[in-house]
Design a protein around this motif. Structure first.
Motif, PDB file in Angstrom:
ATOM      1  N   VAL A 114       0.416  -1.191  -0.557  1.00 32.92           N
ATOM      2  CA  VAL A 114      -0.163  -0.173   0.228  1.00 32.92           C
ATOM      3  C   VAL A 114       0.762   1.201   0.255  1.00 32.92           C
ATOM      4  O   VAL A 114       2.049   1.204   1.043  1.00 32.92           O
ATOM      5  N   LEU A 115       0.974   2.467  -0.678  1.00 33.20           N
ATOM      6  CA  LEU A 115       1.339   3.488  -1.005  1.00 33.20           C
ATOM      7  C   LEU A 115       1.154   4.666  -0.335  1.00 33.20           C
ATOM      8  O   LEU A 115       0.206   5.132  -0.557  1.00 33.20           O
ATOM      9  N   SER A 116       2.628   4.595  -0.153  1.00 36.36           N
ATOM     10  CA  SER A 116       2.515   5.966   1.020  1.00 36.36           C
ATOM     11  C   SER A 116       1.848   6.897   0.126  1.00 36.36           C
ATOM     12  O   SER A 116       1.109   8.208   0.581  1.00 36.36           O
ATOM     13  N   LYS A 117       2.918   7.014  -0.893  1.00 37.72           N
ATOM     14  CA  LYS A 117       2.177   8.633  -1.824  1.00 37.72           C
ATOM     15  C   LYS A 117       0.319   9.195  -2.316  1.00 37.72           C
ATOM     16  O   LYS A 117       0.111   9.434  -2.725  1.00 37.72           O
ATOM     17  N   ASN A 118      -0.528   7.191  -1.730  1.00 31.90           N
ATOM     18  CA  ASN A 118      -1.236   7.897  -2.211  1.00 31.90           C
ATOM     19  C   ASN A 118      -2.437   8.898  -1.628  1.00 31.90           C
ATOM     20  O   ASN A 118      -3.587   8.705  -1.485  1.00 31.90           O
ATOM     21  N   TYR A 119      -1.550   9.126  -0.098  1.00 31.78           N
ATOM     22  CA  TYR A 119      -2.508   9.687   0.996  1.00 31.78           C
ATOM     23  C   TYR A 119      -1.734  10.934   1.383  1.00 31.78           C
ATOM     24  O   TYR A 119      -0.665  11.763   1.195  1.00 31.78           O
ATOM     25  N   ASP A 120      -2.605  11.864   1.109  1.00 26.55           N
ATOM     26  CA  ASP A 120      -2.423  13.243   1.346  1.00 26.55           C
ATOM     27  C   ASP A 120      -1.783  13.534   3.132  1.00 26.55           C
ATOM     28  O   ASP A 120      -0.584  14.762   3.279  1.00 26.55           O
ATOM     29  N   THR A 121      -2.496  12.700   4.218  1.00 21.13           N
ATOM     30  CA  THR A 121      -1.279  13.282   5.862  1.00 21.13           C
ATOM     31  C   THR A 121      -1.153  12.104   6.257  1.00 21.13           C
ATOM     32  O   THR A 121      -1.456  10.392   5.579  1.00 21.13           O
ATOM     33  N   ASP A 122      -0.282  12.273   7.391  1.00 23.81           N
ATOM     34  CA  ASP A 122      -0.013  11.009   7.736  1.00 23.81           C
ATOM     35  C   ASP A 122      -1.083  10.011   8.809  1.00 23.81           C
ATOM     36  O   ASP A 122      -1.425   9.042   8.772  1.00 23.81           O
ATOM     37  N   GLU A 123      -1.903  10.862   8.960  1.00 25.64           N
ATOM     38  CA  GLU A 123      -2.948  10.379   9.866  1.00 25.64           C
ATOM     39  C   GLU A 123      -3.741   9.537   8.647  1.00 25.64           C
ATOM     40  O   GLU A 123      -4.557   8.362   9.288  1.00 25.64           O
ATOM     41  N   ALA A 124      -4.224   9.949   7.283  1.00 21.26           N
ATOM     42  CA  ALA A 124      -5.076   9.233   6.502  1.00 21.26           C
ATOM     43  C   ALA A 124      -4.674   7.871   6.037  1.00 21.26           C
ATOM     44  O   ALA A 124      -4.888   6.960   6.041  1.00 21.26           O
ATOM     45  N   ALA A 125      -3.245   7.762   6.260  1.00 22.75           N
ATOM     46  CA  ALA A 125      -2.153   7.056   5.703  1.00 22.75           C
ATOM     47  C   ALA A 125      -2.868   5.822   6.448  1.00 22.75           C
ATOM     48  O   ALA A 125      -2.565   4.531   5.665  1.00 22.75           O
ATOM     49  N   ILE A 126      -2.217   6.212   7.623  1.00 19.76           N
ATOM     50  CA  ILE A 126      -1.916   4.986   8.983  1.00 19.76           C
ATOM     51  C   ILE A 126      -3.536   4.698   9.314  1.00 19.76           C
ATOM     52  O   ILE A 126      -3.836   3.939   9.474  1.00 19.76           O
ATOM     53  N   LYS A 127      -4.531   5.448   9.749  1.00 20.22           N
ATOM     54  CA  LYS A 127      -6.426   4.635   9.517  1.00 20.22           C
ATOM     55  C   LYS A 127      -6.519   3.757   8.250  1.00 20.22           C
ATOM     56  O   LYS A 127      -7.198   3.133   8.513  1.00 20.22           O
ATOM     57  N   ASP A 128      -6.356   4.167   7.418  1.00 19.53           N
ATOM     58  CA  ASP A 128      -6.208   3.209   5.940  1.00 19.53           C
ATOM     59  C   ASP A 128      -5.814   2.590   6.244  1.00 19.53           C
ATOM     60  O   ASP A 128      -6.222   1.031   5.848  1.00 19.53           O
ATOM     61  N   MET A 129      -4.327   2.202   6.023  1.00 19.79           N
ATOM     62  CA  MET A 129      -3.466   0.954   6.155  1.00 19.79           C
ATOM     63  C   MET A 129      -3.933   0.567   7.883  1.00 19.79           C
ATOM     64  O   MET A 129      -3.875  -1.238   7.121  1.00 19.79           O
ATOM     65  N   LYS A 130      -4.553   0.620   8.598  1.00 24.01           N
ATOM     66  CA  LYS A 130      -4.855  -0.708   9.444  1.00 24.01           C
ATOM     67  C   LYS A 130      -6.262  -1.280   9.584  1.00 24.01           C
ATOM     68  O   LYS A 130      -6.188  -2.575   9.658  1.00 24.01           O
ATOM     69  N   LEU A 131      -6.657  -0.682   8.269  1.00 22.37           N
ATOM     70  CA  LEU A 131      -7.859  -1.997   7.371  1.00 22.37           C
ATOM     71  C   LEU A 131      -6.952  -3.181   7.226  1.00 22.37           C
ATOM     72  O   LEU A 131      -7.737  -3.689   7.006  1.00 22.37           O
ATOM     73  N   TYR A 132      -5.922  -2.532   6.339  1.00 20.25           N
ATOM     74  CA  TYR A 132      -5.533  -4.016   5.404  1.00 20.25           C
ATOM     75  C   TYR A 132      -4.490  -4.589   6.315  1.00 20.25           C
ATOM     76  O   TYR A 132      -4.778  -6.061   6.316  1.00 20.25           O
TER      77      TYR A 132
END
Length: 246
Positions: free
Chosen positions: A39-57
């Motif tokens: 899952v690519l960090s580049k697809n997220y605007d903020t750390d918080e958005a990336a963390i929230k979404d990646m936790k689902l994965y």
């Protein structure tokens, strides 16, 4: 959830991109769990958005998460380190100069961290200037054995050899594979791998004696309509792995 990778027990594990949580689950099952889902960090605007979404994965794949840069983008190096400290994933993709930061922020030695080095056209010599600033400078060409030792110094787990451009750098890859085997280091061939050249590339690493191999197969198995990795192609790749290891 453990941050000790499931694939530690495997000699070969796949790394493919997950287009959604369901796609990640489907690919995870298609490879019988011998896989990490990028899952690519580049697809997220903020750390918080990336963390929230990646936790689902993580929740749906027993933490078989591979935090990615995005086509090896060095500008993502710091974000990958920051979000990985929170996520504690099983696998992290890093540019060469970002490995030490990621390992220090993780606070443990279990998570698998690769360090990106690039082909130079000279077998046995790799470019380690893959960081946010260094990638804009003349190449820093060093012997592959030195690159491995430097990555070990920083707490790295493997060489990410990118971009391979399929078989374009196969002779260089053979030397890299032997060096990884000789120096008890792991290897991740990346860039241009597909259903046609996958077996040849994997066979090189296996024949060299590399103990753990994580081939990245990305765009070639992604459905252009959905943007999702095709689970049936993952299954095909897993069958090739079993054939090579048999």
């Amino acid at each position: 959830m453990s941050n000790v990778p499931n694939f530690y027990k495997d000699r070969v594990a796949l790394n493919v991109l997950a287009g959604s949580v369901q796609n990640a689950k489907d690919c995870y099952e298609a490879a019988d769990h011998h896989i990490v889902l990028g899952v690519l960090s580049k697809n997220y605007d903020t750390d918080e958005a990336a963390i929230k979404d990646m936790k689902l994965y993580q929740a749906e794949t027993d933490n078989a998460l591979s935090v990615g840069l995005g086509a090896g983008d060095p500008k993502q190096s710091q974000m990958v380190s920051r979000i990985s400290a929170e996520l504690q994933p099983q696998h992290i993709n890093q540019v060469f100069t970002g490995v030490g930061t990621s390992r220090a922020l993780l606070g443990q030695s279990d998570t698998f961290i690769n360090g990106l080095v690039s082909p130079t056209g000279k077998p046995g010599i790799v470019n380690v200037a893959t960081g946010p600033l260094s990638s804009d400078q003349p190449a820093a060409e060093v012997p592959i054995e030195t690159a491995i030792a430097m990555l070990k110094d920083m707490g790295g787990s493997s060489i990410k050899f990118f971009p391979m451009k399929g078989l374009a750098h196969i002779e260089e890859f053979k030397v890299v594979a032997k060096a990884c085997a000789d120096n008890d280091f792991y290897l991740e061939p990346t860039g241009g791998l597909d259903l046609d050249n996958f077996e040849e590339i994997l066979q090189v690493a296996v024949d060299a004696g590399v103990k753990k191999i994580i081939p990245h197969v990305y765009s070639s198995i992604i459905d252009k309509e959905t943007g999702h990795t095709r689970p049936e192609d993952v299954k095909t790749l897993f069958e090739i792995i079993k054939k090579v290891l048999d």
